[in-house]
Design a protein around this motif. Structure first.
Motif, mmCIF file in Angstrom:
data_model
loop_
_atom_site.group_PDB
_atom_site.id
_atom_site.type_symbol
_atom_site.label_atom_id
_atom_site.label_comp_id
_atom_site.label_asym_id
_atom_site.label_seq_id
_atom_site.Cartn_x
_atom_site.Cartn_y
_atom_site.Cartn_z
ATOM 1 N N ILE A 121 5.571 5.016 2.264
ATOM 2 C CA ILE A 121 5.396 6.498 2.190
ATOM 3 C C ILE A 121 6.199 7.231 1.055
ATOM 4 N N ILE A 170 0.831 -1.068 -0.095
ATOM 5 C CA ILE A 170 0.008 0.080 -0.051
ATOM 6 C C ILE A 170 1.027 1.139 0.041
ATOM 7 N N THR A 171 0.410 1.948 -0.893
ATOM 8 C CA THR A 171 1.685 3.427 -0.953
ATOM 9 C C THR A 171 0.587 4.687 -0.488
ATOM 10 N N GLN A 172 1.321 5.151 0.395
ATOM 11 C CA GLN A 172 0.704 6.681 0.911
ATOM 12 C C GLN A 172 1.675 7.770 0.411
ATOM 13 N N GLU A 173 1.217 8.949 0.661
ATOM 14 C CA GLU A 173 1.907 10.106 0.133
ATOM 15 C C GLU A 173 2.044 10.956 1.498
ATOM 16 N N SER A 174 3.225 11.713 1.627
ATOM 17 C CA SER A 174 3.458 12.474 2.880
ATOM 18 C C SER A 174 4.096 13.689 2.192
ATOM 19 N N VAL A 198 3.371 -0.772 3.799
ATOM 20 C CA VAL A 198 3.107 0.508 3.816
ATOM 21 C C VAL A 198 4.342 1.163 3.438
#
Length: 543
Positions: A408, A352-356, A406
């Motif tokens: 980021i 799962i890729t998340q942006e920050s 995960v």
């Protein structure tokens, strides 16, 4: 009855017959007698019968008399011949008596000669022995063959693994011959000749696969062993545990009479079946046929046709009636199984890729490491020769769920990769050794560390280009960055490196990890700042 007796008998018969009356007397008696009207025909027929009787008896008497004369003549001739014969015999006897001694010698010589000839002839007679009409050799006595037949049967049975029985009445024949000058077989030779006769007919069992004889074994049990062995290769556990176990081709084990040498042991038969059966296909060319047409009819490529036939790629047209052959070797038989199987499978984790905005563009940070899970699956599985053909999952039990990874991704604008002239601390640890004289020698940088710092990330003090990334003398694993404005920075004793020579780095980028490589006594970061090639005190530049 003698001839005189016969004559007397005939005479008596004649006397009993009525005598003939004179015609006159008969006429008178007839006139005197009354003439009844109804008896006139009876008297007439009686007279006729009496007359016939007289004539017959006269003729019989004449015949008997003639026979009597002939017999008298024959008796006289026989008596005369007997007398002459007896005279000849008497004369011959007298001659024999005169030459008795010579005749005895001649007779004895003849008898002795006959005995010698018979003895020599009988001594030269031997016997040709044959098996089913095939002559094998010559023996002195028939018993020389008969006495070894049991040994022959035992030897052939051990040699070929098949029960061989030789019937002396049906299988063996003897022919008397005069063997002068010919080699006579002794019992040992007889045994050897029989034992090495591989073409003896015997009963065996053919393994028929789809109507083709694939192998020949000594018994039905041996044939079943071969087939069972093929099946058992692809069976785990018991056959009863499978829903289906079947062969790809129909198989029969058939009793046949074959040559003894053609019988294979069980393992050889198994190897033959494993290697496959060759089948030859034939095509007869018609008028106007080409190699391409023949190949298409045989269901093969032109290259395969050319490889097995006396034609070339330059052959434009085939001759009418020309036979082309193609032989292929196919796997003889396959085993299909259908059954329930239980698998322990991995449940792959997902990413799962998340942006920050906390991280720069192009940077990725793993916040949660992924971990595969485990599950037990019960499936209906179809296999051919052990290879999976289809799989139908029936039941699934999760043992350990998967943990998703995960990642980021940074969204903040990346800072410049050139030096700004302002430096940050590469690690947030205590400074223990400063720039200057230490232990009698110059210490050209500062050492920073705290307990448990091994492996901690080291960050670039300012932006620039990596010019060294590797082992650097006593400094061990080292990174050197050229900031492009006369300044260079050095990061020594790393446990691992995160950049390569030529990389453009920005201030605060991860470049290595704290270690204790090179001349070092504990994990720490040795940090230096160079100005125009000379070391300066880092404490004057870092904030």
């Amino acid at each position: 009855m003698t001839r005189p007796d016969l004559k007397n008998s005939i005479k008596k018969i004649r006397e009993k017959l009525p005598k003939k009356a004179k015609p006159e007397q008969e006429t008178e008696k007839a006139e005197e007698a009354p003439k009844p009207a109804k008896k006139k025909s009876s008297i007439t027929w009686g007279a006729i019968f009496r007359r016939i009787n007289e004539i017959v008896m006269d003729r019989v008497a004449d015949i008997v008399t003639g026979i009597d004369k002939v017999l008298d003549v024959m008796a006289w001739g026989a008596e005369r011949a007997s007398v002459l014969f007896l005279r000849k015999v008497h004369g011959f006897r007298e001659g024999l008596m005169e030459h008795a001694t010579i005749l005895k010698r001649i007779f004895l010589f003849g008898v002795l000669s006959a005995v010698v000839i018979i003895s020599v002839f009988m001594g030269a007679i031997d016997y040709t022995y044959s098996y089913h009409g095939r002559a094998l050799g010559i023996v002195k006595e028939q018993s020389d063959v008969l006495q070894v037949l049991d040994l022959v049967s035992d030897g052939l049975t051990k040699e070929y693994g098949s029960t061989v029985t030789i019937d002396p009445e049906k299988d063996i024949t003897f022919t008397p011959i005069i063997s002068a000058g010919k080699e006579i077989d002794k019992p040992d030779t007889v045994l050897q000749k029989f034992t090495y006769m591989g073409d003896l007919p015997t009963t065996a069992y053919a393994i028929m696969i789809d109507g083709v004889q694939a192998a020949t074994v000594q018994s039905e049990d041996a044939g079943n062993w071969v087939i069972d062995t093929i099946i058992d290769r692809y069976i785990t556990g018991k056959r009863e545990d499978y829903e289906l176990v079947e062969l790809s081709e129909p198989v029969e084990i058939v009793e046949k009479t074959v040559k003894l040498s053609s019988i294979q042991n069980q393992r050889d038969a198994l190897a033959v079946i494993d290697n496959g059966i060759s089948k030859t296909y034939t095509y007869t060319a018609r008028q106007g046929d080409t190699p391409e047409i023949a190949a298409r009819e045989l269901g093969i490529t032109v290259e395969e046709l050319l490889a097995q036939n006396p034609i070339t790629k330059d052959t434009a047209q085939l001759q009418e009636g020309q036979e082309l052959r193609f032989t292929e070797t196919n796997k003889t038989i396959s085993v299909k199984t259908v059954g329930l199987e239980t698998f322990t499978e991995v449940i792959p984790y997902e990413t799962i890729t998340q942006e920050s905005s906390k991280y720069y563009e192009g940077d990725e940070v793993v916040s949660v490491g992924g971990q595969d899970g485990k599950q037990v699956v019960t499936s209906r599985v179809t296999r051919v020769d052990g290879e999976l053909v289809s799989k139908e999952d029936l039941e699934t039990e999760v043992l350990t769920p998967a943990v998703n990874k995960v990642v980021i991704k940074g969204t903040a604008e990346r800072p410049p990769t050139v030096g700004s002239g302002r430096f940050i601390r590469p690690v947030p640890y205590t400074i223990h050794d400063k720039f200057g004289i230490r232990w009698g020698r110059m210490h050209e940088g500062i050492d920073m560390w705290d307990p448990g710092c091994y492996g901690a990330p080291v960050y670039a003090a300012d932006g620039g280009t990596v010019v060294v990334s590797g082992w650097y003398y006593a400094c061990g694993l080292t990174v050197i960055i050229d900031h492009g404005n006369g300044f260079k920075t050095l990061y020594a004793h790393a446990s691992s490196l995160a950049v390569s020579v030529g990389d453009k780095v920005y201030q605060g980028q991860h470049i290595s990890n704290i270690g204790s490589t090179g001349r070092s006594y504990s994990p720490h970061l040795h940090f230096e700042i160079w100005w125009n090639g000379k070391p300066v005190d880092p404490m004057l530049y870092i904030s």
